[in-house]
Design a protein around this motif. Structure first.
Motif, PDB file in Angstrom:
ATOM      1  N   PRO A  41      -5.975   8.189  -4.466  1.00  0.00           N
ATOM      2  CA  PRO A  41      -7.065   9.040  -4.941  1.00  0.00           C
ATOM      3  C   PRO A  41      -7.109   9.097  -6.478  1.00  0.00           C
ATOM      4  CG  PRO A  41      -5.294  10.363  -3.956  1.00  0.00           C
ATOM      5  CD  PRO A  41      -4.985   8.937  -3.665  1.00  0.00           C
ATOM      6  N   TYR A  42      -8.292   8.963  -7.027  1.00  0.00           N
ATOM      7  CA  TYR A  42      -8.508   9.029  -8.495  1.00  0.00           C
ATOM      8  C   TYR A  42      -7.696   7.989  -9.260  1.00  0.00           C
ATOM      9  CZ  TYR A  42     -10.195  13.571  -6.911  1.00  0.00           C
ATOM     10  OH  TYR A  42     -10.834  14.558  -6.229  1.00  0.00           O
ATOM     11  N   LYS A  64      -7.123   0.895  -5.997  1.00  0.00           N
ATOM     12  CA  LYS A  64      -8.321   1.708  -6.289  1.00  0.00           C
ATOM     13  C   LYS A  64      -8.851   2.392  -5.032  1.00  0.00           C
ATOM     14  CE  LYS A  64      -9.839  -1.277 -10.073  1.00  0.00           C
ATOM     15  NZ  LYS A  64     -10.859  -2.273 -10.453  1.00  0.00           N
ATOM     16  N   ASP A  65      -8.709   1.699  -3.906  1.00  0.00           N
ATOM     17  CA  ASP A  65      -9.153   2.285  -2.631  1.00  0.00           C
ATOM     18  C   ASP A  65      -8.080   3.151  -1.986  1.00  0.00           C
ATOM     19  OD1 ASP A  65     -11.603   0.975  -2.767  1.00  0.00           O
ATOM     20  OD2 ASP A  65     -10.765  -0.842  -1.861  1.00  0.00           O
ATOM     21  N   GLU A  66      -6.830   2.852  -2.299  1.00  0.00           N
ATOM     22  CA  GLU A  66      -5.726   3.484  -1.574  1.00  0.00           C
ATOM     23  C   GLU A  66      -5.238   4.778  -2.210  1.00  0.00           C
ATOM     24  OE1 GLU A  66      -3.995  -0.908  -0.237  1.00  0.00           O
ATOM     25  OE2 GLU A  66      -3.090   0.186  -1.903  1.00  0.00           O
ATOM     26  N   GLU A  83      -6.398  -4.109  -7.432  1.00  0.00           N
ATOM     27  CA  GLU A  83      -7.730  -3.816  -6.870  1.00  0.00           C
ATOM     28  C   GLU A  83      -7.596  -2.886  -5.673  1.00  0.00           C
ATOM     29  OE1 GLU A  83     -11.043  -4.347  -7.512  1.00  0.00           O
ATOM     30  OE2 GLU A  83     -10.160  -4.838  -9.466  1.00  0.00           O
ATOM     31  N   ALA A  84      -6.643  -3.221  -4.793  1.00  0.00           N
ATOM     32  CA  ALA A  84      -6.469  -2.448  -3.556  1.00  0.00           C
ATOM     33  C   ALA A  84      -6.089  -0.990  -3.852  1.00  0.00           C
ATOM     34  CB  ALA A  84      -5.413  -3.104  -2.671  1.00  0.00           C
ATOM     35  N   GLU A 142      -8.249   5.336 -10.814  1.00  0.00           N
ATOM     36  CA  GLU A 142      -8.710   4.872 -12.126  1.00  0.00           C
ATOM     37  C   GLU A 142      -8.608   5.931 -13.226  1.00  0.00           C
ATOM     38  OE1 GLU A 142     -11.996   1.543 -11.575  1.00  0.00           O
ATOM     39  OE2 GLU A 142     -11.912   2.932  -9.876  1.00  0.00           O
ATOM     40  N   GLU A 168      -4.634  -8.611  -6.873  1.00  0.00           N
ATOM     41  CA  GLU A 168      -5.129  -8.104  -5.583  1.00  0.00           C
ATOM     42  C   GLU A 168      -4.611  -6.695  -5.304  1.00  0.00           C
ATOM     43  OE1 GLU A 168      -5.495 -12.503  -3.483  1.00  0.00           O
ATOM     44  OE2 GLU A 168      -4.019 -11.067  -2.695  1.00  0.00           O
ATOM     45  N   ARG A 169      -3.327  -6.479  -5.592  1.00  0.00           N
ATOM     46  CA  ARG A 169      -2.756  -5.142  -5.359  1.00  0.00           C
ATOM     47  C   ARG A 169      -3.427  -4.114  -6.273  1.00  0.00           C
ATOM     48  NH1 ARG A 169      -2.130  -3.559  -1.425  1.00  0.00           N
ATOM     49  NH2 ARG A 169      -1.350  -1.690  -2.374  1.00  0.00           N
ATOM     50  N   ALA A 177       0.856  -1.182   0.000  1.00  0.00           N
ATOM     51  CA  ALA A 177       0.000   0.000   0.000  1.00  0.00           C
ATOM     52  C   ALA A 177       0.895   1.236   0.000  1.00  0.00           C
ATOM     53  CB  ALA A 177      -0.885   0.004   1.242  1.00  0.00           C
TER      54      ALA A 177
END
Ligand code: GTP
Ligand code: MG
Length: 195
Positions: free
Chosen positions: A164-165, A160-162, A157-158, A167, A154-155, A118
């Motif tokens: 900002p912006y 995306k939450d960790e 995907e993670a 995507e 998995e990283r 992260a």
């Protein structure tokens, strides 16, 4: 652009030493040990032009390289815990001062993040700074060779939450070991130079 024709220009330890910008610049930013120097060497196809070390905090200066009419700027790594407050402030002043000098012809920042982990608070702070100041940047996810396909998914995907912006940000998986991503990085640089 012939990336094999890179030259080391000089190292600056103080903000006041850095001359005014007279060429387009591409800067490489990230935590200590994330792989900035390794990535620069890979782009230049050189073994150790930007010095790589297993000791974190190796690059404590801003290092300028040139290829044709462009500068490549290796920023000092931030976030290394095991240094004095004075040293930390020195690095912060250097990185912050460089990125806050809006008179520079800074074309793009490559913001490096270790793909295995992260992002740190400092990483997020840096990304927000780039966004807030409208400094063009891409994220390079380093050490991709160290992740198996499932862990890598998995990283991704993670992130995306960790981040900002995440995507909306152009993101390049990279490995200095396998060479993954190096052609993408070169293409981005060439594209900006042709504009
Ligand atoms: P500072 O100069 O301290 O800010 O570090 P840096 O970001 O320049 O990192 P550097 O390129 O010196 O690499 C740090 C360590 O990570 C070295 O041991 C490298 O060999 C290793 N490393 C860098 N990139 C990769 C990579 O893509 N894959 C693997 N497996 N190791 C890497
Ligand atoms: Mg380095």
């Amino acid at each position: 652009m012939n990336f094999n024709k890179a030259e080391f220009i000089t190292s600056y330890g103080k903000l006041s030493q850095i001359p005014e910008s007279d060429r387009p610049e591409f800067a490489f930013s990230g935590r200590s040990n994330v792989g900035k120097s390794s990535l620069i060497n890979k782009i230049f196809n050189r073994k150790n032009m930007a010095r790589v070390s297993s000791v974190p905090g190796k690059t404590v200066t801003i290092n300028f390289f040139s290829v044709e009419d462009v500068y490549f700027v290796d920023l000092p790594g931030y976030g290394y815990a095991n240094v004095s407050k004075g040293e930390k402030k020195g690095w912060g002043d250097l990185i912050g001062g460089y990125l806050a000098d809006f008179d520079r012809d800074l074309e793009l920042v490559f913001q490096l993040i270790d793909m295995r982990h992260a992002p740190s608070k400092d990483d997020i702070q840096m990304i927000n700074y780039l966004i807030d100041n409208e400094i063009p940047f891409v994220i390079v996810l380093t050490k991709a060779d160290k992740l198996k396909p499932t862990a890598r998914k998995e990283r991704m995907e993670a992130f995306k939450d960790e981040i900002p912006y995440f995507e909306d940000i152009h993101c390049i998986p990279f490995s200095a070991v396998t060479g993954e991503g190096v052609d993408d990085l070169k293409a981005i640089i060439e594209e900006i130079r042709e504009d």
